[in-house]
Design an enzyme around this catalytic site. Structure first.
Site, PDB file in Angstrom:
ATOM      1  N   GLU A  17     -13.488 -32.009  25.776  1.00 55.86           N
ATOM      2  CA  GLU A  17     -12.382 -32.647  25.292  1.00 55.86           C
ATOM      3  C   GLU A  17     -11.623 -33.607  26.393  1.00 55.86           C
ATOM      4  O   GLU A  17     -10.276 -33.270  26.429  1.00 55.86           O
ATOM      5  CB  GLU A  17     -11.425 -31.875  24.527  1.00 55.86           C
ATOM      6  CG  GLU A  17     -11.142 -30.420  25.249  1.00 55.86           C
ATOM      7  CD  GLU A  17     -10.599 -29.498  23.838  1.00 55.86           C
ATOM      8  OE1 GLU A  17     -10.056 -30.004  23.047  1.00 55.86           O
ATOM      9  OE2 GLU A  17     -10.569 -28.379  24.266  1.00 55.86           O
ATOM     10  N   HIS A  37      -3.912 -22.712  19.678  1.00 59.17           N
ATOM     11  CA  HIS A  37      -2.664 -23.110  19.437  1.00 59.17           C
ATOM     12  C   HIS A  37      -1.685 -22.529  18.238  1.00 59.17           C
ATOM     13  O   HIS A  37      -0.639 -22.942  17.982  1.00 59.17           O
ATOM     14  CB  HIS A  37      -2.807 -24.746  19.205  1.00 59.17           C
ATOM     15  CG  HIS A  37      -3.294 -25.476  20.092  1.00 59.17           C
ATOM     16  ND1 HIS A  37      -2.712 -25.672  21.369  1.00 59.17           N
ATOM     17  CD2 HIS A  37      -4.410 -26.257  20.235  1.00 59.17           C
ATOM     18  CE1 HIS A  37      -3.413 -26.425  22.184  1.00 59.17           C
ATOM     19  NE2 HIS A  37      -4.326 -26.994  21.604  1.00 59.17           N
ATOM     20  N   ASP A  81      -7.139 -33.549  22.341  1.00 57.43           N
ATOM     21  CA  ASP A  81      -6.956 -33.379  24.026  1.00 57.43           C
ATOM     22  C   ASP A  81      -7.630 -34.367  24.598  1.00 57.43           C
ATOM     23  O   ASP A  81      -7.311 -34.865  25.581  1.00 57.43           O
ATOM     24  CB  ASP A  81      -7.401 -32.036  24.304  1.00 57.43           C
ATOM     25  CG  ASP A  81      -6.525 -30.966  24.180  1.00 57.43           C
ATOM     26  OD1 ASP A  81      -6.563 -30.207  23.233  1.00 57.43           O
ATOM     27  OD2 ASP A  81      -5.546 -31.025  24.448  1.00 57.43           O
ATOM     28  N   ARG A 126     -11.201 -19.110  17.461  1.00 57.70           N
ATOM     29  CA  ARG A 126     -11.095 -19.907  18.663  1.00 57.70           C
ATOM     30  C   ARG A 126     -10.296 -19.156  19.678  1.00 57.70           C
ATOM     31  O   ARG A 126      -9.219 -18.635  19.398  1.00 57.70           O
ATOM     32  CB  ARG A 126     -10.460 -21.345  18.358  1.00 57.70           C
ATOM     33  CG  ARG A 126     -10.081 -21.786  19.615  1.00 57.70           C
ATOM     34  CD  ARG A 126     -10.287 -23.599  19.594  1.00 57.70           C
ATOM     35  NE  ARG A 126      -8.635 -23.907  19.124  1.00 57.70           N
ATOM     36  CZ  ARG A 126      -8.582 -25.226  19.137  1.00 57.70           C
ATOM     37  NH1 ARG A 126      -9.136 -25.900  19.596  1.00 57.70           N
ATOM     38  NH2 ARG A 126      -7.190 -25.547  18.474  1.00 57.70           N
ATOM     39  N   ASP A 185     -15.880  -8.270  19.533  1.00 59.05           N
ATOM     40  CA  ASP A 185     -15.940  -7.105  18.994  1.00 59.05           C
ATOM     41  C   ASP A 185     -15.077  -6.904  17.718  1.00 59.05           C
ATOM     42  O   ASP A 185     -15.340  -5.921  16.797  1.00 59.05           O
ATOM     43  CB  ASP A 185     -15.420  -5.968  20.092  1.00 59.05           C
ATOM     44  CG  ASP A 185     -16.488  -5.505  20.986  1.00 59.05           C
ATOM     45  OD1 ASP A 185     -16.088  -5.094  22.228  1.00 59.05           O
ATOM     46  OD2 ASP A 185     -17.564  -5.864  21.046  1.00 59.05           O
TER      47      ASP A 185
HETATM   48  O1  LIG Z   1      -8.291 -31.433  20.740  1.00 57.00           O
HETATM   49  C1  LIG Z   1      -8.577 -31.210  19.754  1.00 57.00           C
HETATM   50  O2  LIG Z   1      -8.201 -32.231  18.661  1.00 57.00           O
HETATM   51  C2  LIG Z   1      -8.737 -29.974  19.281  1.00 57.00           C
HETATM   52  O3  LIG Z   1      -9.117 -29.099  19.940  1.00 57.00           O
HETATM   53  C3  LIG Z   1      -8.222 -29.589  17.830  1.00 57.00           C
HETATM   54  C4  LIG Z   1      -6.834 -29.322  17.889  1.00 57.00           C
HETATM   55  O4  LIG Z   1      -6.447 -28.203  18.825  1.00 57.00           O
HETATM   56  C5  LIG Z   1      -6.303 -28.862  16.619  1.00 57.00           C
HETATM   57  O5  LIG Z   1      -5.459 -27.683  16.983  1.00 57.00           O
HETATM   58  C6  LIG Z   1      -5.347 -29.573  15.810  1.00 57.00           C
HETATM   59  O6  LIG Z   1      -4.350 -30.329  16.787  1.00 57.00           O
END
Ligand SMILES: O=C(O)C(=O)C[C@H](O)[C@@H](O)CO
Length: 257
Positions: free
Chosen positions: A152, A48, A178, A73, A87
């Site tokens: 999620e 993100h 999510d 991530r 890598d």
């Molecule tokens: O779904 C979630 O909660 C995550 O995976 C963490 C978020 O993606 C993180 O960016 C905070 O919004």
């Protein structure tokens, strides 16, 4: 001699509580500031935040000097993305939106060299091996790499024990934001139904002997998840800290006339 032990992987395996922070500012300077705050792990978020490969590299390089474990991530669970992150020198990768045990098994293969997996061999060019200066890198990498998969969605949660049990999955991260969206609580990860689902997933993951983790900026819920058995808990983000503290500081002074 294994030159690069993954202490975070060992801590997860020993159920030793690890407190973390999300890095979304893409800056080696702010990463270095966060590295000296006492966190056990820091997530360089490529999903993100605009953490492209050069940004990931610069943050990995500065973090190497400190007693904190960088986790990268990836945007998604593509084999090439995982190869690139490993890598670069990430020893632990966090992969979002993992739905099934079969998908988790494919991700395990992407993180390990043959014969266990299909990770491409490029140690001669890779920071991961310190450009081949770590003599036993290829022989030890499979044991030192850690894969954390994100669960999620409701469908993934229904198989969370099976996903967690996949050999080579070293941790399961529950994504409350999510998961909330998938459960119909978009923007409300604190909804009681979402929190109950998170706590239930923590129990299920723990029951199969794997470490559970999550991200929450709500201290009381973080403590509740820890009490339920969560091992790796991220408790905020650099972006969130900067946005809240800058506004709070400004609010303490008169409005501009
Ligand atoms: O779904 C979630 O909660 C995550 O995976 C963490 C978020 O993606 C993180 O960016 C905070 O919004």
């Amino acid at each position: 001699m294994t030159a690069h032990l993954n202490g975070f992987k060992a801590a997860l395996s020993a159920s030793k509580l690890q407190i973390g922070l999300w890095l979304g500012l893409t800056s080696p300077v702010t990463a270095e500031v966060c590295a000296t705050a006492g966190y056990d792990w820091l997530v360089i978020d490529g999903e993100h935040a605009p953490n492209d490969v050069p940004a990931m590299l610069s943050q990995l390089q500065v973090l190497a000097a400190y007693d904190v474990h960088p986790v990268v991530r990836t945007v998604a669970g593509e084999t090439w993305m995982i190869k690139q992150a490993l890598d670069l020198g990430a020893q632990t990768v966090l992969v979002p939106m993992v739905e099934t045990p079969e998908a988790a098994a494919e991700l395990v293969r992407a993180t390990r060299y043959p014969p266990m997996g299909c990770r491409g061999v490029g140690a001669a060019l890779a920071r991961a091996s310190r450009y081949n200066r770590i003599p036993d890198y290829l022989a030890t990498a499979n044991d030192q790499v850690a894969l954390i998969v994100q669960v999620e969605s409701r469908s993934a949660l229904a198989q969370v024990a099976e996903i967690a049990a996949v050999p080579g999955v070293d941790g399961v991260f529950i994504g409350p934001a999510d998961l909330a969206a998938d459960m119909g609580f978009l923007g409300d990860p604190s909804a009681p139904e979402v929190r109950a689902a998170v706590l239930s997933a923590i129990r299920a993951i723990t029951r199969v002997g794997k470490p559970a983790g999550l991200l929450t900026s709500d201290r009381s819920f973080a403590m509740e998840c820890i009490a339920e058995g969560a091992v790796f808990v991220a408790v905020g983000s650099d972006v969130g800290l900067l946005t809240s503290s800058t506004a709070a500081l400004r609010s303490g002074f008169p409005k501009s006339i």
